[in-house]
Design a protein around this motif. Structure first.
Motif, PDB file in Angstrom:
ATOM      1  N   LEU A  87      -9.276  12.818   4.836  1.00  0.00           N
ATOM      2  CA  LEU A  87      -9.020  11.630   5.650  1.00  0.00           C
ATOM      3  C   LEU A  87      -9.234  10.363   4.832  1.00  0.00           C
ATOM      4  O   LEU A  87      -8.409   9.452   4.857  1.00  0.00           O
ATOM      5  N   ARG A  88     -10.333  10.292   4.101  1.00  0.00           N
ATOM      6  CA  ARG A  88     -10.596   9.117   3.257  1.00  0.00           C
ATOM      7  C   ARG A  88      -9.472   8.917   2.237  1.00  0.00           C
ATOM      8  O   ARG A  88      -9.008   7.797   2.024  1.00  0.00           O
ATOM      9  N   GLU A  89      -9.046   9.997   1.623  1.00  0.00           N
ATOM     10  CA  GLU A  89      -7.974   9.915   0.632  1.00  0.00           C
ATOM     11  C   GLU A  89      -6.667   9.445   1.269  1.00  0.00           C
ATOM     12  O   GLU A  89      -5.959   8.601   0.710  1.00  0.00           O
ATOM     13  N   GLU A  90      -6.368   9.953   2.445  1.00  0.00           N
ATOM     14  CA  GLU A  90      -5.120   9.578   3.125  1.00  0.00           C
ATOM     15  C   GLU A  90      -5.154   8.121   3.575  1.00  0.00           C
ATOM     16  O   GLU A  90      -4.164   7.399   3.459  1.00  0.00           O
ATOM     17  N   VAL A  91      -6.290   7.654   4.090  1.00  0.00           N
ATOM     18  CA  VAL A  91      -6.421   6.245   4.475  1.00  0.00           C
ATOM     19  C   VAL A  91      -6.280   5.352   3.241  1.00  0.00           C
ATOM     20  O   VAL A  91      -5.581   4.333   3.270  1.00  0.00           O
ATOM     21  N   HIS A  92      -6.910   5.750   2.145  1.00  0.00           N
ATOM     22  CA  HIS A  92      -6.793   5.000   0.891  1.00  0.00           C
ATOM     23  C   HIS A  92      -5.330   4.882   0.472  1.00  0.00           C
ATOM     24  O   HIS A  92      -4.848   3.794   0.156  1.00  0.00           O
ATOM     25  N   THR A  93      -4.627   6.005   0.486  1.00  0.00           N
ATOM     26  CA  THR A  93      -3.213   6.027   0.098  1.00  0.00           C
ATOM     27  C   THR A  93      -2.386   5.140   1.023  1.00  0.00           C
ATOM     28  O   THR A  93      -1.520   4.383   0.557  1.00  0.00           O
ATOM     29  N   THR A  94      -2.659   5.199   2.313  1.00  0.00           N
ATOM     30  CA  THR A  94      -1.926   4.368   3.277  1.00  0.00           C
ATOM     31  C   THR A  94      -2.167   2.887   3.009  1.00  0.00           C
ATOM     32  O   THR A  94      -1.219   2.087   3.007  1.00  0.00           O
ATOM     33  N   GLU A  98       0.811   0.259   1.982  1.00  0.00           N
ATOM     34  CA  GLU A  98       1.179  -0.891   2.806  1.00  0.00           C
ATOM     35  C   GLU A  98       0.902  -2.219   2.095  1.00  0.00           C
ATOM     36  O   GLU A  98       1.681  -3.165   2.224  1.00  0.00           O
ATOM     37  N   ILE A  99      -0.158  -2.295   1.323  1.00  0.00           N
ATOM     38  CA  ILE A  99      -0.415  -3.500   0.523  1.00  0.00           C
ATOM     39  C   ILE A  99       0.703  -3.698  -0.498  1.00  0.00           C
ATOM     40  O   ILE A  99       1.149  -4.824  -0.737  1.00  0.00           O
ATOM     41  N   ALA A 100       1.168  -2.614  -1.076  1.00  0.00           N
ATOM     42  CA  ALA A 100       2.287  -2.712  -2.025  1.00  0.00           C
ATOM     43  C   ALA A 100       3.511  -3.311  -1.348  1.00  0.00           C
ATOM     44  O   ALA A 100       4.222  -4.126  -1.946  1.00  0.00           O
ATOM     45  N   HIS A 101       3.771  -2.929  -0.104  1.00  0.00           N
ATOM     46  CA  HIS A 101       4.909  -3.512   0.612  1.00  0.00           C
ATOM     47  C   HIS A 101       4.710  -5.015   0.820  1.00  0.00           C
ATOM     48  O   HIS A 101       5.679  -5.779   0.765  1.00  0.00           O
ATOM     49  N   PHE A 102       3.487  -5.471   1.027  1.00  0.00           N
ATOM     50  CA  PHE A 102       3.206  -6.903   1.119  1.00  0.00           C
ATOM     51  C   PHE A 102       3.668  -7.606  -0.158  1.00  0.00           C
ATOM     52  O   PHE A 102       4.245  -8.694  -0.111  1.00  0.00           O
ATOM     53  N   TYR A 103       3.410  -6.981  -1.308  1.00  0.00           N
ATOM     54  CA  TYR A 103       3.792  -7.567  -2.598  1.00  0.00           C
ATOM     55  C   TYR A 103       5.264  -7.361  -2.929  1.00  0.00           C
ATOM     56  O   TYR A 103       5.734  -7.848  -3.958  1.00  0.00           O
ATOM     57  N   GLY A 104       5.992  -6.632  -2.089  1.00  0.00           N
ATOM     58  CA  GLY A 104       7.415  -6.406  -2.330  1.00  0.00           C
ATOM     59  C   GLY A 104       7.699  -5.201  -3.209  1.00  0.00           C
ATOM     60  O   GLY A 104       8.789  -5.062  -3.752  1.00  0.00           O
ATOM     61  N   ILE A 105       6.736  -4.318  -3.341  1.00  0.00           N
ATOM     62  CA  ILE A 105       6.907  -3.108  -4.157  1.00  0.00           C
ATOM     63  C   ILE A 105       7.423  -2.004  -3.248  1.00  0.00           C
ATOM     64  O   ILE A 105       6.785  -1.655  -2.251  1.00  0.00           O
ATOM     65  N   ASP A 106       8.585  -1.449  -3.594  1.00  0.00           N
ATOM     66  CA  ASP A 106       9.167  -0.400  -2.754  1.00  0.00           C
ATOM     67  C   ASP A 106       8.592   0.974  -3.098  1.00  0.00           C
ATOM     68  O   ASP A 106       7.830   1.126  -4.058  1.00  0.00           O
ATOM     69  N   ASP A 107       8.950   1.970  -2.300  1.00  0.00           N
ATOM     70  CA  ASP A 107       8.395   3.316  -2.456  1.00  0.00           C
ATOM     71  C   ASP A 107       8.685   3.904  -3.836  1.00  0.00           C
ATOM     72  O   ASP A 107       7.814   4.536  -4.438  1.00  0.00           O
ATOM     73  N   GLU A 108       9.887   3.692  -4.344  1.00  0.00           N
ATOM     74  CA  GLU A 108      10.237   4.237  -5.654  1.00  0.00           C
ATOM     75  C   GLU A 108       9.336   3.661  -6.746  1.00  0.00           C
ATOM     76  O   GLU A 108       8.806   4.382  -7.592  1.00  0.00           O
ATOM     77  N   ARG A 109       9.143   2.360  -6.726  1.00  0.00           N
ATOM     78  CA  ARG A 109       8.288   1.701  -7.720  1.00  0.00           C
ATOM     79  C   ARG A 109       6.822   2.133  -7.551  1.00  0.00           C
ATOM     80  O   ARG A 109       6.100   2.295  -8.541  1.00  0.00           O
ATOM     81  N   LEU A 110       6.397   2.335  -6.309  1.00  0.00           N
ATOM     82  CA  LEU A 110       5.047   2.821  -6.055  1.00  0.00           C
ATOM     83  C   LEU A 110       4.800   4.147  -6.778  1.00  0.00           C
ATOM     84  O   LEU A 110       3.757   4.342  -7.387  1.00  0.00           O
ATOM     85  N   HIS A 111       5.780   5.024  -6.699  1.00  0.00           N
ATOM     86  CA  HIS A 111       5.644   6.340  -7.371  1.00  0.00           C
ATOM     87  C   HIS A 111       5.649   6.170  -8.890  1.00  0.00           C
ATOM     88  O   HIS A 111       4.893   6.834  -9.590  1.00  0.00           O
ATOM     89  N   GLU A 112       6.505   5.270  -9.382  1.00  0.00           N
ATOM     90  CA  GLU A 112       6.530   5.011 -10.837  1.00  0.00           C
ATOM     91  C   GLU A 112       5.178   4.504 -11.331  1.00  0.00           C
ATOM     92  O   GLU A 112       4.743   4.861 -12.420  1.00  0.00           O
ATOM     93  N   LEU A 113       4.524   3.678 -10.535  1.00  0.00           N
ATOM     94  CA  LEU A 113       3.219   3.119 -10.906  1.00  0.00           C
ATOM     95  C   LEU A 113       2.084   4.113 -10.691  1.00  0.00           C
ATOM     96  O   LEU A 113       0.964   3.875 -11.137  1.00  0.00           O
ATOM     97  N   GLY A 114       2.387   5.237 -10.019  1.00  0.00           N
ATOM     98  CA  GLY A 114       1.366   6.229  -9.731  1.00  0.00           C
ATOM     99  C   GLY A 114       0.459   5.848  -8.587  1.00  0.00           C
ATOM    100  O   GLY A 114      -0.633   6.384  -8.426  1.00  0.00           O
ATOM    101  N   TRP A 115       0.899   4.915  -7.734  1.00  0.00           N
ATOM    102  CA  TRP A 115       0.105   4.457  -6.603  1.00  0.00           C
ATOM    103  C   TRP A 115       0.349   5.267  -5.350  1.00  0.00           C
ATOM    104  O   TRP A 115      -0.345   5.099  -4.365  1.00  0.00           O
ATOM    105  N   ALA A 116       1.387   6.086  -5.350  1.00  0.00           N
ATOM    106  CA  ALA A 116       1.703   6.870  -4.143  1.00  0.00           C
ATOM    107  C   ALA A 116       2.111   8.274  -4.521  1.00  0.00           C
ATOM    108  O   ALA A 116       2.440   8.566  -5.623  1.00  0.00           O
TER     109      ALA A 116
END
Length: 116
Positions: A87-94, A98-116
């Motif tokens: 649960l902690r890991e999933e909340v962290h990932t969420t 969502e913070i990445a979306h605030f910065y304008g980072i899309d899902d594809e870029r999130l994966h490239e950065l290793g954030w998702a």
């Protein structure tokens, strides 16, 4: 699935926010974090939502604007996780997602950065 009341879940989300790096949080402006039980459609599929205008899309954004929101959904998280560590890991990932979306980072870029 695990059980956790709303107060304990809210505390867990706050704890996970406190663990995020300052570099990720320093640029957040006019944004609130909200915990809700479920999305409006009642589904258990959506863990979180960024409700606002990404930083990269703001041109005349400023004074008087309602804050953007990052919503973390409690029941979908509890439904998806088998124990507290998961649960902690999933909340962290969420939160990161969502913070990445605030910065304008899309899902594809999130994966490239290793954030998702």
């Amino acid at each position: 699935m695990i059980e956790m009341d709303a107060v304990a879940f809210d505390r867990l989300v706050t704890d996970e926010l406190d663990l995020l790096p300052d570099e990720m949080l320093d640029g957040l402006d006019n944004l609130v974090f909200v915990v809700e039980d479920r999305p409006e459609d009642g589904s258990l599929d959506l863990l979180g939502l960024y409700d606002g205008l990404a930083l990269t899309e703001r041109d005349r954004y400023g004074m008087g604007e309602l804050p953007d929101r990052i919503i973390v959904y409690r029941e979908p998280h509890l439904h998806a996780c088998d124990d507290l560590d998961e649960l902690r890991e999933e909340v962290h990932t969420t939160l990161v997602h969502e913070i990445a979306h605030f910065y304008g980072i899309d899902d594809e870029r999130l994966h490239e950065l290793g954030w998702a």
